[in-house]
Motif scaffolding. Sequence first.
Motif, PDB file in Angstrom:
ATOM      1  N   UNK A  70      12.919   0.933  18.563  1.00  0.00           N
ATOM      2  CA  UNK A  70      13.883  -0.094  18.997  1.00  0.00           C
ATOM      3  C   UNK A  70      13.193  -1.439  19.229  1.00  0.00           C
ATOM      4  N   UNK A  71      12.052  -1.401  19.925  1.00  0.00           N
ATOM      5  CA  UNK A  71      11.321  -2.644  20.205  1.00  0.00           C
ATOM      6  C   UNK A  71      10.810  -3.296  18.924  1.00  0.00           C
ATOM      7  N   UNK A  72      10.314  -2.462  18.012  1.00  0.00           N
ATOM      8  CA  UNK A  72       9.788  -2.980  16.748  1.00  0.00           C
ATOM      9  C   UNK A  72      10.917  -3.640  15.949  1.00  0.00           C
ATOM     10  N   UNK A  73      12.067  -2.968  15.892  1.00  0.00           N
ATOM     11  CA  UNK A  73      13.205  -3.522  15.145  1.00  0.00           C
ATOM     12  C   UNK A  73      13.666  -4.839  15.756  1.00  0.00           C
ATOM     13  N   UNK A  74      13.634  -4.921  17.102  1.00  0.00           N
ATOM     14  CA  UNK A  74      14.044  -6.152  17.784  1.00  0.00           C
ATOM     15  C   UNK A  74      13.091  -7.304  17.452  1.00  0.00           C
ATOM     16  N   UNK A  75      11.785  -6.998  17.419  1.00  0.00           N
ATOM     17  CA  UNK A  75      10.803  -8.036  17.096  1.00  0.00           C
ATOM     18  C   UNK A  75      10.930  -8.495  15.647  1.00  0.00           C
ATOM     19  N   UNK A  76      11.204  -7.548  14.739  1.00  0.00           N
ATOM     20  CA  UNK A  76      11.393  -7.909  13.330  1.00  0.00           C
ATOM     21  C   UNK A  76      12.649  -8.752  13.143  1.00  0.00           C
ATOM     22  N   UNK A  77      13.696  -8.409  13.894  1.00  0.00           N
ATOM     23  CA  UNK A  77      14.930  -9.187  13.815  1.00  0.00           C
ATOM     24  C   UNK A  77      14.714 -10.618  14.302  1.00  0.00           C
ATOM     25  N   UNK A  78      13.844 -10.774  15.311  1.00  0.00           N
ATOM     26  CA  UNK A  78      13.522 -12.106  15.832  1.00  0.00           C
ATOM     27  C   UNK A  78      12.790 -12.932  14.770  1.00  0.00           C
ATOM     28  N   UNK A  79      11.856 -12.275  14.037  1.00  0.00           N
ATOM     29  CA  UNK A  79      11.150 -12.961  12.956  1.00  0.00           C
ATOM     30  C   UNK A  79      12.116 -13.407  11.867  1.00  0.00           C
ATOM     31  N   UNK A  80      13.063 -12.524  11.528  1.00  0.00           N
ATOM     32  CA  UNK A  80      14.031 -12.848  10.471  1.00  0.00           C
ATOM     33  C   UNK A  80      14.936 -14.009  10.864  1.00  0.00           C
ATOM     34  N   UNK A  89      14.632 -14.839  -1.113  1.00  0.00           N
ATOM     35  CA  UNK A  89      15.679 -15.837  -0.855  1.00  0.00           C
ATOM     36  C   UNK A  89      15.641 -16.333   0.579  1.00  0.00           C
ATOM     37  N   UNK A  90      15.194 -15.485   1.513  1.00  0.00           N
ATOM     38  CA  UNK A  90      15.228 -15.858   2.925  1.00  0.00           C
ATOM     39  C   UNK A  90      14.045 -15.233   3.649  1.00  0.00           C
ATOM     40  N   UNK A  91      13.912 -15.586   4.932  1.00  0.00           N
ATOM     41  CA  UNK A  91      12.850 -15.002   5.756  1.00  0.00           C
ATOM     42  C   UNK A  91      13.050 -13.497   5.919  1.00  0.00           C
ATOM     43  N   UNK A  92      14.310 -13.069   5.949  1.00  0.00           N
ATOM     44  CA  UNK A  92      14.602 -11.639   6.091  1.00  0.00           C
ATOM     45  C   UNK A  92      14.042 -10.840   4.920  1.00  0.00           C
ATOM     46  N   UNK A  93      14.180 -11.404   3.700  1.00  0.00           N
ATOM     47  CA  UNK A  93      13.632 -10.726   2.512  1.00  0.00           C
ATOM     48  C   UNK A  93      12.110 -10.613   2.602  1.00  0.00           C
ATOM     49  N   UNK A  94      11.483 -11.685   3.106  1.00  0.00           N
ATOM     50  CA  UNK A  94      10.027 -11.693   3.217  1.00  0.00           C
ATOM     51  C   UNK A  94       9.551 -10.657   4.233  1.00  0.00           C
ATOM     52  N   UNK A  95      10.261 -10.563   5.374  1.00  0.00           N
ATOM     53  CA  UNK A  95       9.881  -9.600   6.416  1.00  0.00           C
ATOM     54  C   UNK A  95      10.056  -8.174   5.896  1.00  0.00           C
ATOM     55  N   UNK A  96      11.171  -7.916   5.204  1.00  0.00           N
ATOM     56  CA  UNK A  96      11.416  -6.575   4.655  1.00  0.00           C
ATOM     57  C   UNK A  96      10.336  -6.199   3.643  1.00  0.00           C
ATOM     58  N   UNK A 130       7.101  -5.367   5.593  1.00  0.00           N
ATOM     59  CA  UNK A 130       7.163  -4.091   6.321  1.00  0.00           C
ATOM     60  C   UNK A 130       7.016  -2.913   5.357  1.00  0.00           C
ATOM     61  N   UNK A 131       7.542  -3.052   4.143  1.00  0.00           N
ATOM     62  CA  UNK A 131       7.416  -1.981   3.148  1.00  0.00           C
ATOM     63  C   UNK A 131       5.959  -1.745   2.737  1.00  0.00           C
ATOM     64  N   UNK A 132       5.140  -2.793   2.898  1.00  0.00           N
ATOM     65  CA  UNK A 132       3.726  -2.678   2.530  1.00  0.00           C
ATOM     66  C   UNK A 132       2.848  -2.117   3.642  1.00  0.00           C
ATOM     67  N   UNK A 133       3.411  -1.904   4.846  1.00  0.00           N
ATOM     68  CA  UNK A 133       2.616  -1.430   5.983  1.00  0.00           C
ATOM     69  C   UNK A 133       1.846  -0.165   5.621  1.00  0.00           C
ATOM     70  N   UNK A 134       0.530  -0.191   5.949  1.00  0.00           N
ATOM     71  CA  UNK A 134      -0.382   0.936   5.766  1.00  0.00           C
ATOM     72  C   UNK A 134      -0.612   1.304   4.304  1.00  0.00           C
TER      73      UNK A 134
END
Length: 304
Positions: free
Chosen positions: A59-69, A104-111, A114-118
């Motif tokens: 939940x916390x991670x998703x909230x922080x990612x949403x803030x970045x987006x 197209x947007x910051x949300x696309x960049x964040x997604x 995150x897909x590249x993690x690890x």
Amino acid sequence: MIVVGVVGYVKTPRGLRSLNTVWAEHLSDECKRRFYKNWYKAKKKAFTKYVKKYTDGKKEIEAELAELKKHCSVIRVLAHTQVRKLNLGQKKAHLIEIQVNGGASAADKVDFAVKLFEKAVTVDSVFSANEMIDTIAITKGHGTEGVVTRWGVTRLPRKTHRGLRKVACVGAWHPARLQWSVARAGQMGFHHRTEINKKVYKIGKKGEDTHGAGTDFDVTTKDITPMGGFPHYGVVKEDYLMIKGAVPGTKKRPITLRRSLLAQTSRNALEEIKLKFIDTSSKFGHGRFQTYEEKLKTFGRTKN
């Protein structure tokens, strides 16, 4: 490179300001060593509390990612090198921020980040053969040097009083100060330098035929490492990039590679390179032979 995090920046009147950083769940020891001065004496507690954010449904991670987006305009991934794969004796990974362009947007960049993690980002997924790239590195240090070595100033005549490797006159009476353009002694080398437009000749993948040094014109089965190894480095075992020209810095020093910022239109940049021959003779001696088999045929069996 292994992607282990994402950081977002917001634009302010004074430039970019980092808003937040989100880390991956699992970080390797070589990455954690970067946060310690003395690893073997440390309690190694880094990120033990941060991992708990992933236990309660993220939940916390998703909230922080949403803030970045929502707020950020610049998104960068945090990636570290796999320094254990090299025989350097170093165990601490290098950590770098790499900007995510496209989307197209910051949300696309964040997604995308995150897909590249690890996951490992291989060199052939970023660069391709025949394209132009830039190299960024720290040049070889030479310490304090005089004006003749540092700036190429002409030596004074032989009988000059108080030395001849000097600038004869450092300036006029007025203006009563030194001009910036006058050669002076000081630090030479160990500077941050960017060299542009290096052409990629070849990309070698570990475990594939491209890792060898054979070409269409030279069908000899041989490894890319010259006989006796690369001086002051050793044997190339992982993926590699062969580029035209020299790069700054000493052996074993990290080099940042980036795609060219300019639209390449010249004939040199657009030319498709077909390598005919790659020299794998020894770089220590005179280099008579390309492979150990060739040397054995010439010399025969030798006494140990």
